[in-house]
Design an enzyme around this catalytic site. Structure first.
Site, PDB file in Angstrom:
ATOM      1  N   ARG A 233      14.837  23.336   1.221  1.00 57.63           N
ATOM      2  CA  ARG A 233      14.843  21.876   0.715  1.00 57.63           C
ATOM      3  C   ARG A 233      14.030  21.075   1.971  1.00 57.63           C
ATOM      4  NH1 ARG A 233      16.365  17.208   2.450  1.00 57.63           N
ATOM      5  NH2 ARG A 233      18.098  18.057   3.423  1.00 57.63           N
ATOM      6  N   ASP A 234      14.718  20.808   2.776  1.00 54.45           N
ATOM      7  CA  ASP A 234      14.016  19.938   3.806  1.00 54.45           C
ATOM      8  C   ASP A 234      12.782  20.247   4.326  1.00 54.45           C
ATOM      9  OD1 ASP A 234      13.868  17.603   5.596  1.00 54.45           O
ATOM     10  OD2 ASP A 234      15.635  18.043   6.652  1.00 54.45           O
TER      11      ASP A 234
ATOM     12  N   CYS B  21      10.707  14.410   6.420  1.00 57.34           N
ATOM     13  CA  CYS B  21      10.985  13.526   5.372  1.00 57.34           C
ATOM     14  C   CYS B  21       9.874  12.506   5.074  1.00 57.34           C
ATOM     15  CB  CYS B  21      12.340  12.421   5.184  1.00 57.34           C
ATOM     16  SG  CYS B  21      12.493  11.440   4.061  1.00 57.34           S
TER      17      CYS B  21
ATOM     18  N   ASN C 239      12.437  20.470  11.313  1.00 55.93           N
ATOM     19  CA  ASN C 239      13.838  20.592  11.802  1.00 55.93           C
ATOM     20  C   ASN C 239      13.968  21.900  12.855  1.00 55.93           C
ATOM     21  OD1 ASN C 239      15.817  19.705   9.391  1.00 55.93           O
ATOM     22  ND2 ASN C 239      14.042  20.608   8.310  1.00 55.93           N
TER      23      ASN C 239
HETATM   24  N1  COA Z   1      15.789  13.428 -11.478  1.00 52.78           N
HETATM   25  C1  COA Z   1      14.619  13.223 -11.846  1.00 52.78           C
HETATM   26  N2  COA Z   1      13.898  12.135 -11.937  1.00 52.78           N
HETATM   27  C2  COA Z   1      14.606  10.826 -11.691  1.00 52.78           C
HETATM   28  C3  COA Z   1      15.914  11.047 -11.014  1.00 52.78           C
HETATM   29  C4  COA Z   1      16.330  12.486 -10.767  1.00 52.78           C
HETATM   30  N3  COA Z   1      17.497  12.576 -10.304  1.00 52.78           N
HETATM   31  N4  COA Z   1      16.494   9.698 -10.952  1.00 52.78           N
HETATM   32  C5  COA Z   1      15.444   8.907 -11.270  1.00 52.78           C
HETATM   33  N5  COA Z   1      14.629   9.660 -11.943  1.00 52.78           N
HETATM   34  C6  COA Z   1      13.265   9.018 -12.426  1.00 52.78           C
HETATM   35  C7  COA Z   1      13.555   8.053 -13.390  1.00 52.78           C
HETATM   36  O1  COA Z   1      13.484   8.368 -14.513  1.00 52.78           O
HETATM   37  C8  COA Z   1      12.170   7.117 -13.306  1.00 52.78           C
HETATM   38  O2  COA Z   1      11.088   8.120 -13.985  1.00 52.78           O
HETATM   39  P1  COA Z   1       9.781   7.122 -14.617  1.00 52.78           P
HETATM   40  O3  COA Z   1       9.219   6.418 -13.692  1.00 52.78           O
HETATM   41  O4  COA Z   1       9.060   8.114 -15.078  1.00 52.78           O
HETATM   42  O5  COA Z   1      10.593   5.991 -15.620  1.00 52.78           O
HETATM   43  C9  COA Z   1      11.772   7.264 -11.608  1.00 52.78           C
HETATM   44  O6  COA Z   1      12.441   8.650 -11.382  1.00 52.78           O
HETATM   45  C10 COA Z   1      12.520   6.126 -10.914  1.00 52.78           C
HETATM   46  O7  COA Z   1      13.745   6.038 -11.170  1.00 52.78           O
HETATM   47  P2  COA Z   1      14.763   4.554 -10.933  1.00 52.78           P
HETATM   48  O8  COA Z   1      16.297   4.963 -11.505  1.00 52.78           O
HETATM   49  O9  COA Z   1      13.897   3.295 -11.185  1.00 52.78           O
HETATM   50  O10 COA Z   1      14.893   4.822  -9.401  1.00 52.78           O
HETATM   51  P3  COA Z   1      13.903   4.414  -8.249  1.00 52.78           P
HETATM   52  O11 COA Z   1      12.462   4.518  -8.458  1.00 52.78           O
HETATM   53  O12 COA Z   1      14.608   3.575  -7.151  1.00 52.78           O
HETATM   54  O13 COA Z   1      14.154   5.959  -7.504  1.00 52.78           O
HETATM   55  C11 COA Z   1      15.478   7.717  -6.684  1.00 52.78           C
HETATM   56  C12 COA Z   1      15.448   6.531  -6.843  1.00 52.78           C
HETATM   57  C13 COA Z   1      16.829   8.109  -6.015  1.00 52.78           C
HETATM   58  C14 COA Z   1      15.583   8.579  -8.073  1.00 52.78           C
HETATM   59  C15 COA Z   1      14.215   8.208  -5.914  1.00 52.78           C
HETATM   60  O14 COA Z   1      14.066   7.379  -4.855  1.00 52.78           O
HETATM   61  C16 COA Z   1      14.445   9.858  -5.161  1.00 52.78           C
HETATM   62  O15 COA Z   1      14.495  10.527  -5.794  1.00 52.78           O
HETATM   63  N6  COA Z   1      14.407   9.721  -3.928  1.00 52.78           N
HETATM   64  C17 COA Z   1      14.571  11.111  -3.336  1.00 52.78           C
HETATM   65  C18 COA Z   1      14.175  11.065  -1.945  1.00 52.78           C
HETATM   66  C19 COA Z   1      14.374  12.346  -1.253  1.00 52.78           C
HETATM   67  O16 COA Z   1      14.689  13.225  -1.569  1.00 52.78           O
HETATM   68  N7  COA Z   1      14.132  12.291   0.024  1.00 52.78           N
HETATM   69  C20 COA Z   1      14.086  13.187   1.103  1.00 52.78           C
HETATM   70  C21 COA Z   1      15.542  13.765   1.340  1.00 52.78           C
HETATM   71  S1  COA Z   1      16.093  13.083   2.919  1.00 52.78           S
HETATM   72 ZN    ZN Z   2      16.047  16.763   7.883  1.00 50.27          ZN
END
Ligand code: COA
Ligand code: ZN
Length: 318
Positions: A18-19, A244, A253
């Site tokens: 994952r990370d 990240c 890591n």
């Molecule tokens: N799985 C799949 N798609 C998802 C989702 C999920 N859990 N949550 C939201 N989405 C999709 C939405 O359907 C939307 O899709 P579209 O653009 O095709 O309509 C898009 O993602 C944006 O969703 P929204 O609810 O507007 O949120 P956002 O743009 O603010 O994003 C997160 C929020 C949390 C979904 C996004 O920032 C994210 O996935 N972050 C994870 C980052 C990560 O993993 N970092 C590393 C770990 S430290």
């Molecule tokens: Zn990390």
């Protein structure tokens, strides 16, 4: 059995799939991810964070999470947690048949906003129903507090700030808090201070885990400080991959092979086989098209009887 007391037992929580992979630009196929996870389980790892049910736009490398989990052979005694940022992720995790999740926020709003599009407060509100449902389902629940020592956008983080977020997460019903040094800026005395403050806030050491990045070479020193403070759970990534995309300046890591060598030589038990980890590390480095650059990946282990390096030629088992 070693006859050592449980207090010498450490949990190694593997985050390589994952990370480790989330920030790698070379696409890795689902079949290779599965093979990597299998090699990690072969090496004795019993907690393997498998993937993330996040937006595929945020983390393209892990956009095959549904497919991966559908094909993942579950082994008895191995936990395969997945990252879940919201209710959409929870629904995907439920459909995939998981039984362990990790939610993730940060000590700073700036990082949380970049990473998950929410302030810390908003993320806690978003996690409440996710964690309540996961609890109903009987799933194991972890929560990450990223940027616990420092934030790439706002600098130094006061330990009390990280502890306050952790306490709120504990109140939402998580089993474990993982403090993340996302950009690898922490040093041992800060670690000791954080552990003690967290304990003072009612977060027992048995519920604390640490996630160190080795950006500045302080990860194993920080593990030493955590062990001295009573913490027994550490995250690491086989092959030392990781970082990240929303944390500029983050490097890999703590490598599982470096951690395993260090724990073995120091008399801690953990159930993980160094040669097996090295085989998995070589496999993933090869698939990423990179040389294995971790310390123990390069030097090998060390047979104290013969004085020779070990595991340097370890190949993935057929
Ligand atoms: N799985 C799949 N798609 C998802 C989702 C999920 N859990 N949550 C939201 N989405 C999709 C939405 O359907 C939307 O899709 P579209 O653009 O095709 O309509 C898009 O993602 C944006 O969703 P929204 O609810 O507007 O949120 P956002 O743009 O603010 O994003 C997160 C929020 C949390 C979904 C996004 O920032 C994210 O996935 N972050 C994870 C980052 C990560 O993993 N970092 C590393 C770990 S430290
Ligand atoms: Zn990390």
């Amino acid at each position: 059995m070693t006859g050592r007391s449980d207090d010498r037992r450490v949990r190694i929580y593997e985050v390589g799939p994952r990370d480790g992979l989330q920030n790698e630009s070379t696409p890795i196929s689902a079949a290779d991810k599965l093979r990597f996870i299998e090699l990690l389980a072969d090496a004795g790892l019993r907690e393997i964070e498998a993937t993330s049910f996040v937006s595929p736009k945020a983390i393209p490398q892990l956009s095959d999470a549904d497919e991966l989990l559908a094909a993942l052979p579950r082994r008895e005694g191995v936990r395969y947690p997945v990252l879940v940022p919201n209710e959409r992720g929870l629904a995907r995790a439920e459909a995939a048949g998981v039984d362990a999740i990790a939610v993730f926020t940060a000590a700073t709003d700036a990082f949380a906003e970049k990473n998950i599009g929410m302030t810390v407060e908003e993320s806690l509100a978003a996690f409440a129903p996710v964690l309540a449902r996961a609890r109903e389902l009987g799933w194991w629940r972890r929560a990450y507090v990223s940027t616990a020592f420092g934030c790439p956008y706002t600098g130094r983080v006061k330990p009390q700030t990280a502890v306050d977020v952790a306490r709120r997460l504990l109140d939402l019903g998580v089993d474990e808090i993982c403090f993340g040094d996302t950009i690898g800026v922490g040093v041992p005395n800060q670690v000791g201070e954080l552990v003690n403050l967290a304990q003072g806030a009612g977060i027992r050491v048995s519920r604390q885990a640490f996630h160190f990045h080795d950006t500045r070479g302080t990860a194993l020193a920080n593990v030493t400080a955590s062990l001295a403070a009573g913490v027994r759970t550490f995250d690491s990534a086989t092959g030392g991959t990781g970082g990240c995309p929303y944390a500029p300046g983050a490097a890999g890591n703590l490598a599982t092979e470096d951690l395993v060598y260090f724990l073995d030589a120091s008399g801690w038990t953990h159930g993980v086989d160094l040669d097996g980890v090295l085989a998995a590390a070589r496999f993933i480095a090869d698939r990423l098209g990179k040389p294995l650059s971790t310390k123990v990946g390069q030097a090998g282990g060390w047979d104290h009887q013969t004085g020779r390096a070990t595991g340097r030629e370890a190949e993935p088992r057929p």
